[in-house]
Every structure is written in C-alpha cells, then in structure tokens.
Write a protein that holds these residues in place. Structure first.
Motif, PDB file in Angstrom:
ATOM      1  N   SER A 113       2.551   6.440 -10.668  1.00 26.36           N
ATOM      2  CA  SER A 113       3.365   5.262 -10.985  1.00 26.36           C
ATOM      3  C   SER A 113       2.600   3.952 -10.905  1.00 26.36           C
ATOM      4  O   SER A 113       1.598   3.769 -11.564  1.00 26.36           O
ATOM      5  CB  SER A 113       4.588   5.255 -10.073  1.00 26.36           C
ATOM      6  N   ASP A 281       8.056   3.307 -16.112  1.00 28.89           N
ATOM      7  CA  ASP A 281       9.469   3.356 -15.722  1.00 28.89           C
ATOM      8  C   ASP A 281       9.947   2.086 -15.012  1.00 28.89           C
ATOM      9  O   ASP A 281      11.140   1.828 -14.945  1.00 28.89           O
ATOM     10  CB  ASP A 281       9.789   4.620 -14.902  1.00 28.89           C
ATOM     11  N   ARG A 282       9.021   1.282 -14.508  1.00 29.49           N
ATOM     12  CA  ARG A 282       9.442   0.035 -13.860  1.00 29.49           C
ATOM     13  C   ARG A 282       9.399  -1.132 -14.845  1.00 29.49           C
ATOM     14  O   ARG A 282       8.680  -1.069 -15.843  1.00 29.49           O
ATOM     15  CB  ARG A 282       8.513  -0.305 -12.701  1.00 29.49           C
ATOM     16  N   THR A 344      17.170   5.479  -1.696  1.00 26.93           N
ATOM     17  CA  THR A 344      16.081   5.112  -2.603  1.00 26.93           C
ATOM     18  C   THR A 344      15.518   6.362  -3.280  1.00 26.93           C
ATOM     19  O   THR A 344      15.259   7.358  -2.610  1.00 26.93           O
ATOM     20  CB  THR A 344      14.977   4.417  -1.798  1.00 26.93           C
ATOM     21  N   LYS A 376      14.208   6.042 -14.621  1.00 23.22           N
ATOM     22  CA  LYS A 376      14.296   4.617 -14.902  1.00 23.22           C
ATOM     23  C   LYS A 376      13.391   4.321 -16.084  1.00 23.22           C
ATOM     24  O   LYS A 376      12.480   5.092 -16.384  1.00 23.22           O
ATOM     25  CB  LYS A 376      13.966   3.794 -13.680  1.00 23.22           C
ATOM     26  N   ARG A 484      12.912  -0.073   5.999  1.00 22.94           N
ATOM     27  CA  ARG A 484      12.679   1.265   5.448  1.00 22.94           C
ATOM     28  C   ARG A 484      11.193   1.522   5.315  1.00 22.94           C
ATOM     29  O   ARG A 484      10.432   0.614   4.997  1.00 22.94           O
ATOM     30  CB  ARG A 484      13.323   1.318   4.067  1.00 22.94           C
ATOM     31  N   SER A 486       8.312   3.189   3.147  1.00 27.64           N
ATOM     32  CA  SER A 486       8.122   3.652   1.773  1.00 27.64           C
ATOM     33  C   SER A 486       7.771   5.129   1.745  1.00 27.64           C
ATOM     34  O   SER A 486       7.124   5.640   2.654  1.00 27.64           O
ATOM     35  CB  SER A 486       6.995   2.844   1.139  1.00 27.64           C
ATOM     36  N   THR A 488       6.197   6.350  -1.126  1.00 26.85           N
ATOM     37  CA  THR A 488       5.322   6.495  -2.295  1.00 26.85           C
ATOM     38  C   THR A 488       3.867   6.138  -2.019  1.00 26.85           C
ATOM     39  O   THR A 488       3.021   6.344  -2.883  1.00 26.85           O
ATOM     40  CB  THR A 488       5.795   5.606  -3.466  1.00 26.85           C
TER      41      THR A 488
END
Ligand code: G16
Length: 543
Positions: A113, A281-282, A344, A376, A484, A486, A488
C-alpha cells in the motif's frame, strides 16, 4: 514441466495485519518465505480444482518476481486459470473489479500500500475472496494457523511467463491470461459517474492536478482524466509507476504528498488537487488552499451522492471505521439511513456491503469507497468529487463550509507516532487500560470524561466478534480521543491518536483543526504519558 514438492520449515511471523502480510522486501526474499505464505493461502481457501484466480500488484520492487512464483505455485496447486494484469500490475480496486466482473474464485494482491518500496522498502501480499474484498478475519486467521504448520509447498518447474503482452499462454495445464489492467476499471468508473459533465467542467477552464506519486494509479489516471475526460497531459503528475516510487513515500497525506500540497497552496493554484497511494486505494482531496479531511470527504460524498448517476437512486447506508469522525453519521441521520461503526480495516465492510446494508464506506486513513467493488478506491473518490463539482460549480472549500453550516463540523485530526519501540508503545496502551476506572467521571480541564472502553465489534451479518480494536475516551460534550496501534507498519510500532470535537457554531468553523483541538491534544498526551514512555516530543505525521 513437473510439479516439485519442496520441504520447508514454518515461520512464526506470518500473521496478516490490518490488510494482509506486510514485511520488508528482504524478508520476502528469504528462502521459502513467500512460498510458505502462498501455500498457506492455497491450503486454507479450499479452491475447487480448476478454479480461476486474479493476480496483480502495485508494481513495487519484487512484484514481478513474486508474480512468477505465485503463477507457478497456482499451476501446481490445481488452479485452472489465472487472470493477471499486464506487467503483473493491478491496482487494489482494479483487482477487486476484475474478481467481481469475471467471477473468479478470488485473487492475490501484491502490495504494501502506502509503505515505501525499493530493495530496502516494504512488500506485501493478501488474498481477496470471490466478493472482491479482503479475506475476512476468519480466513486470515486460518491462513496464519496454516503458516505455523506448513511443511512443504508445491511449485511447477517451468520457465517464467511473458507478462508484457496481452493474450493467453499456458503453464502446465493452467491457462494464464494477461489482461489490460486499466480497461475494466475505467469502464466501471464511466458507468458510475457523469463523464460528460466532468468533461464539460474541465473544458470550461476548471483546473485539476492529480499526483500519482510514481505509484500504480499513473496509467489509470492517464486513461481516465486525459484520454476519457480530456484533461491536459500535465494535469497528472508523477504518472510513471516506479518500483521504488521514485524514492518517495506513496501515502497521500499532507506530509508525504507535499509537492502536490505546495501546488495547491501556492500562487495561481488549480481548483482541485488529489493524490492516490501505492496501490491506488487511498485518496487525498484538496481544494485551492484547502484540505478535505477523509472523514469530511465521506460525509460530503454521502450528502451529495445522488448527483452521480450510479447513485441517483440514493444510498442504503453508510459504514465508517471507529476512529473515523462521526460527520457521516450526521448525514445518515438526516437521510434516515443506517450508519455502522466497524473496526479499522476495509475487510470489515465486506459483509455489510454484501448484505446490502451499506452503499458507501469510509475511513479516516484516506480510504473511501462504495459497493461498486469491495476495496476502498482512490480514483473513485476523486471522480465522485469531480462529479459533485461538475454539478454544483462551487469551489471545494465552499462545498465543505456549506456542509459544516448545515450539519455542524466534526473537527478532526490524527497524530501518528511512527517507528516506536514496540514494548514502549504497548506499554502506553496497557497504561491507558489501567486508567479506565480512574478516568470515568474525572474532570480534566474543562472536560468531563463520560466513559472509556476498548472497542469491540460484533459483525451484524455473521456475528463474529473482534475485540481490542482501540481505546476510546469519551467526554460529556461529545468530544473523544482514541488511541490505537497501527496494523500495517513493518518497523517497530506506530501509535495513532485520533482527536475529535463537535462544533455546531459556524462562527468557529474557520478555526484550524490543530488550534480547535489543542486542549484535547494536550489531554491525550497527559493521560497517556506518551511522550515520556516513548521518548518523543512530537508526532511523526499530523493529518
Ligand atoms: C489498510 C486497511 C485500511 C486501514 C489502514 C490503516 O489500508 O486496508 O482499512 O484503515 O490500513 O491501518 P492501520 O491504522 O492499522 O495502519 P492500506 O491502504 O494500507 O491497505
């Protein structure tokens, strides 16, 4: 050509994160690492003999090599056909589109990503199911369990497949069809949005700048904006995908897409700016000297959805991830449609979309999308905005300000602390949990804590439960702070602080989010003891 069964030892660290398995390229290049994970996928998904698979990636370093390994392993594991994007390329939303359009059994997407690429960068792999969406947690857990036990993998001894020309070849008895990675996706976009109206807008002097960040969306953006919508060639910048993204960090936010930000905040700025990430996707949406937060973008799209032909009948519902602001909830309430709050990870939206409960989904992490695919979709969001702008003919900033005037403003920001020592970051989370009892009802400056919890989600469709999804501190005035870790990153830990306050008073809507949220930011640091515990005095990225 023969099938070789290769003995192997399991790895203990192949647990998929928020979106598949992401590791350093050098880890994936290690002996058997990729092969073990691919075999674990094939052993877990129970594909029928002769099934079809979609395959492609964001073109980052090691994409081509991994594609060849996966093709040979698919052939040795009984797949009948693989649809692979030319050059091994498919953006993540395009892969989802291909899986759905050709009704494949599923697909394998190679991407890390928005993480940097290159020999020292990151690589990633994930399985998407036949609905086109990321595998559910049940499936990813099964893959992880298998990866801890796998003792051999199967691979066809065969020369590499030519991937640079469209057409069909065979690998053993398996067919390999090299498909145009762009066309199906661009056709889908054209079916959803009013391309004639957007073409008109662009022909009338409206200026756009799209930054592909030397990542996968370059060819998609050129086909859509330049070839189909008539934008001048210079409107798409960094359009050539590079294996190392030109040394950049392909994350479309105010920090990493700074070249685009400078253009949009500079003199003689274009009317509209947008960027997409490594795998497409972002998205980031900018007006002239104006940043649209992803949470606001979702809300504005929802409120204006019927302006786009593909959504003219209205939307069934909205879903957002828990840390995403509640701006979309207000639109859902006004439209009298449901709004779901999920953990998420896009994988949590799939069931809701498949069940017809929601049409639009969004995340604060620069992700927006709809049920047209099950990922997304960066360019989809950009086109949605262009469609809205083509109809409303107002600057981006005015559209957002009018939205706030009508619904109130959910002032929002996220502060990321990247590359922290894992133990220290986990210590912050443990410390916060240990404070729940003391915090409940406590008065901190002008705020009173209403309650705290560790977010847990029960999927309304299949009843599965996901616990430990982020610590929330709610205040009596409706503000909240969320902490939170992450899922990723590949280096140490990334701790995210999400800050949100609701402002109904339009005379205060002009305030910069960092100013409006200054008290909450201070309280977040004080309550978490973050600076002391991780030895940092400022966040790495603020969005
Ligand atoms: C992935 C997921 C998103 C998630 C994001 C951030 O995005 O697909 O659903 O919101 O990670 O996750 P985290 O906060 O755990 O880093 P992408 O674009 O990296 O695939």
């Amino acid at each position: 050509m023969s099938i070789r069964t290769v003995p192997t030892q399991p790895f203990t660290d192949q647990k998929p994160g928020t979106s598949g398995l992401r590791k350093k390229v050098t880890v994936f290049q290690g002996p058997h690492y990729l092969e073990n994970f691919v075999q674990s996928i094939f052993d877990s998904i129970a594909a029928p003999q002769g099934a079809t698979l979609a395959l492609g990636g964001d073109g980052r370093y090691y994409n081509r090599e991994a594609i060849q390994v996966i093709l040979k392993m698919a052939a040795a594991n009984g797949f009948g056909k693989v649809l692979v994007g030319r050059g091994g390329i498919l953006s993540t939303p395009a892969a989802s589109c291909v899986i759905r359009k050709y009704q494949t059994f599923g697909g394998i997407i190679l991407s890390a990503s928005h993480n940097p690429g290159g020999p020292d960068g990151d690589f990633g792999i994930k399985f998407n199911s036949s609905n086109g969406g990321p595998a559910t947690e049940t499936v990813t857990e099964a893959i992880f369990a298998r990866s801890k036990a796998v003792s051999e993998y199967r691979i066809l001894d065969a020369p590499d497949v030519a991937l640079d020309a469209l057409g069909e070849t065979t690998l053993g008895v398996m067919r390999v069809q090299v498909i145009d990675p762009v066309r199906d996706y661009a056709d889908l976009m054209e079916s959803l949005f009013d391309f004639a109206a957007i073409r008109n807008l662009l022909a009338g002097g409206f200026r756009l700048k799209f930054d592909a960040m030397h990542a996968v969306t370059g060819p998609y953006a050129r086909e859509i904006f330049i070839n189909r919508l008539g934008a001048p060639a210079g409107d798409v910048i960094k359009a050539v995908p590079l294996p190392d993204f030109g040394g950049g960090h392909p994350d479309p936010n105010l920090t990493y897409a700074h070249d685009l930000v400078e253009v949009l905040y500079g003199d003689n700025a274009p009317d509209f700016g947008a960027a997409s990430d490594g795998d497409g996707d972002r998205n980031m949406i900018l007006g002239r000297k104006f940043f649209v937060t992803p949470s606001d973008s979702l809300a504005v799209i929802a409120a204006n959805a019927t302006l786009a032909p593909g959504y003219k009948k209205g939307i069934a519902g909205i879903a957002r991830s828990m840390p995403t602001s509640a701006a979309a909830d207000r639109v859902a309430q006004a439209l009298n449609i449901p709004c779901f709050e999920t953990p998420t990870g896009w994988k949590f939206f799939g069931n809701l979309m498949d069940a017809g409960k929601v049409t639009l989904c969004g995340e604060e992490s620069f992700g927006t999308g709809s049920d047209h695919v099950r990922e997304k979709d960066g360019l989809w969001a950009v086109l949605f905005w262009l469609n809205i702008l083509a109809v409303r003919r107002q600057p981006v900033e005015n559209i957002v300000r009018e939205h706030w005037a009508k619904y109130g403003r959910n002032v929002y920001s996220r502060h990321d602390y990247e590359g922290l020592p894992t133990e220290a970051a986990q210590g912050v989370m443990r410390h916060l949990k240990s404070c729940f009892d003391d915090l409940a009802g406590a008065r901190i400056e002008k705020y009173t804590v209403k309650c705290c919890d560790d977010f847990s989600y029960t999927d309304p469709v299949d009843g599965s439960v996901s616990k430990g999804q982020g610590i929330r501190i709610f205040f009596t005035d409706g503000s909240r702070i969320v902490f939170r870790l992450s899922g990723t990153g590949t280096e140490g830990a990334t701790l995210r602080i999400y800050l949100e306050a609701y402002e109904a008073d339009s005379s205060r809507h002009h305030l910069d989010a960092q100013v409006a949220l200054a008290d909450l930011i201070r309280i977040a640091l004080q309550v978490s003891e973050l600076e002391l515990r991780v030895m940092r005095d400022k966040p790495t990225v603020i969005t």
